[in-house]
Motif scaffolding. Structure first.
Motif, mmCIF file in Angstrom:
data_model
loop_
_atom_site.group_PDB
_atom_site.id
_atom_site.type_symbol
_atom_site.label_atom_id
_atom_site.label_comp_id
_atom_site.label_asym_id
_atom_site.label_seq_id
_atom_site.Cartn_x
_atom_site.Cartn_y
_atom_site.Cartn_z
ATOM 1 N N UNK A 1 3.495 1.087 -3.907
ATOM 2 C CA UNK A 1 5.177 1.469 -4.276
ATOM 3 C C UNK A 1 5.406 1.910 -5.345
ATOM 4 N N UNK A 2 4.906 1.465 -6.408
ATOM 5 C CA UNK A 2 4.954 2.039 -7.559
ATOM 6 C C UNK A 2 4.627 3.383 -7.958
ATOM 7 N N UNK A 3 3.337 3.614 -7.280
ATOM 8 C CA UNK A 3 2.966 4.981 -7.384
ATOM 9 C C UNK A 3 3.743 6.070 -6.366
ATOM 10 N N UNK A 4 4.073 5.451 -5.290
ATOM 11 C CA UNK A 4 4.702 6.126 -4.140
ATOM 12 C C UNK A 4 6.226 6.751 -4.686
ATOM 13 N N UNK A 5 6.931 5.572 -5.088
ATOM 14 C CA UNK A 5 8.395 5.878 -5.350
ATOM 15 C C UNK A 5 8.730 6.312 -6.916
ATOM 16 N N UNK A 6 7.698 5.702 -7.721
ATOM 17 C CA UNK A 6 7.753 6.167 -9.140
ATOM 18 C C UNK A 6 6.889 7.375 -9.693
ATOM 19 N N UNK A 7 5.833 7.674 -9.051
ATOM 20 C CA UNK A 7 4.969 8.814 -9.618
ATOM 21 C C UNK A 7 5.326 9.899 -8.640
ATOM 22 N N UNK A 8 4.753 10.085 -7.210
ATOM 23 C CA UNK A 8 4.983 11.068 -6.382
ATOM 24 C C UNK A 8 4.674 10.529 -5.021
ATOM 25 N N UNK A 9 5.417 10.956 -4.033
ATOM 26 C CA UNK A 9 4.985 10.745 -2.641
ATOM 27 C C UNK A 9 3.758 11.282 -2.307
ATOM 28 N N UNK A 10 3.106 12.171 -2.964
ATOM 29 C CA UNK A 10 1.843 12.890 -2.864
ATOM 30 C C UNK A 10 0.716 12.037 -3.071
ATOM 31 N N UNK A 11 0.943 10.654 -3.648
ATOM 32 C CA UNK A 11 -0.078 9.827 -4.120
ATOM 33 C C UNK A 11 -0.586 8.935 -2.756
ATOM 34 N N UNK A 12 0.132 9.091 -1.773
ATOM 35 C CA UNK A 12 0.023 8.234 -0.680
ATOM 36 C C UNK A 12 -0.983 9.016 0.338
ATOM 37 N N UNK A 13 -2.105 8.323 0.881
ATOM 38 C CA UNK A 13 -2.839 9.247 1.687
ATOM 39 C C UNK A 13 -2.591 9.193 3.126
ATOM 40 N N UNK A 14 -3.320 9.522 3.796
ATOM 41 C CA UNK A 14 -3.177 9.660 5.355
ATOM 42 C C UNK A 14 -3.233 8.287 6.155
ATOM 43 N N UNK A 15 -3.110 7.460 5.249
ATOM 44 C CA UNK A 15 -3.394 5.947 5.801
ATOM 45 C C UNK A 15 -2.211 5.555 6.753
ATOM 46 N N UNK A 16 -2.195 4.374 7.327
ATOM 47 C CA UNK A 16 -1.521 3.795 8.104
ATOM 48 C C UNK A 16 0.056 3.797 7.368
ATOM 49 N N UNK A 17 1.073 4.045 8.285
ATOM 50 C CA UNK A 17 2.649 3.938 7.661
ATOM 51 C C UNK A 17 2.974 2.565 8.120
ATOM 52 N N UNK A 18 2.126 1.757 8.688
ATOM 53 C CA UNK A 18 2.673 0.133 8.936
ATOM 54 C C UNK A 18 1.416 -0.658 8.848
ATOM 55 N N UNK A 19 1.631 -1.927 8.212
ATOM 56 C CA UNK A 19 0.189 -2.556 8.237
ATOM 57 C C UNK A 19 0.180 -3.250 6.866
ATOM 58 N N UNK A 20 -0.616 -4.112 6.607
ATOM 59 C CA UNK A 20 -0.824 -4.865 5.571
ATOM 60 C C UNK A 20 -2.073 -4.094 4.700
ATOM 61 N N UNK A 21 -1.790 -4.151 3.367
ATOM 62 C CA UNK A 21 -2.705 -3.309 2.542
ATOM 63 C C UNK A 21 -3.562 -4.495 1.864
ATOM 64 N N UNK A 22 -4.682 -4.545 2.235
ATOM 65 C CA UNK A 22 -5.525 -5.682 1.398
ATOM 66 C C UNK A 22 -6.073 -5.223 0.033
ATOM 67 N N UNK A 23 -5.870 -6.163 -0.872
ATOM 68 C CA UNK A 23 -5.995 -5.754 -2.202
ATOM 69 C C UNK A 23 -7.431 -5.017 -2.425
#
Length: 165
Positions: A121-143
């Protein structure tokens, strides 16, 4: 270490939650921001409350490099976006609106949050939404799978492994 570096902890002592592993982000060469899921004050009253906190690099690495535990450091190829992400995490996800801690499958909601979601979320909201891949829109993000959630040129590169400090 640079602002925006992503730190992924491996080993039995690396998790503040039920999941194995932990993720955090550097805010500068000397400080790291994280959501560990562990109380970070003497009274322990921070559990599930404003749980993001900043630690010195020395404190963080000493906590996560005991025995065979280690920290893998990843760096994004966009230094300006990395700096924006770390600044956003500090200013808006720590100082202003420090989220509560809870592992949830709702990804784009800032609170509640947990370690790897916090970094995304720091990258998504703070840098650019383009940082988010085509991955799931819901689910848990394992470290340990965190780098795979970034898109194309935003996929962070493995830089080095910290085994002791």
């Amino acid at each position: 270490m640079k602002a925006g570096d992503i730190l992924i902890c491996y080993g039995t002592g690396s998790s503040g939650s039920r999941l194995i592993g932990h993720a955090a982000m550097a805010t500068s060469a000397n400080y790291i921001i994280e959501m560990s899921g562990k109380p970070h004050n003497a009274s322990g009253d921070s559990w599930r409350k404003n749980n993001a906190h900043v630690k010195s690099k020395a404190t963080f690495f000493k906590e996560h490099t005991k025995g065979s535990d280690y920290v893998a450091v990843y760096r994004n190829n966009h230094p300006i976006y990395s700096d924006r992400a770390s600044t956003y995490a500090y200013r808006h996800m720590y100082k202003e609106d420090n989220p509560t801690y809870h592992i949830t499958s709702t990804i784009f909601q800032k609170s509640p949050s947990y370690c790897s979601k916090y970094v995304v979320l720091a990258y998504y909201w703070g840098a650019t939404k383009k940082s988010w891949g085509d991955g799931a829109r819901h689910g848990i993000i394992p470290p340990h799978q965190l780098p795979s959630y970034f898109s194309d040129s935003f996929v962070p590169s493995y830089k080095y492994k910290v085994t002791s400090y």
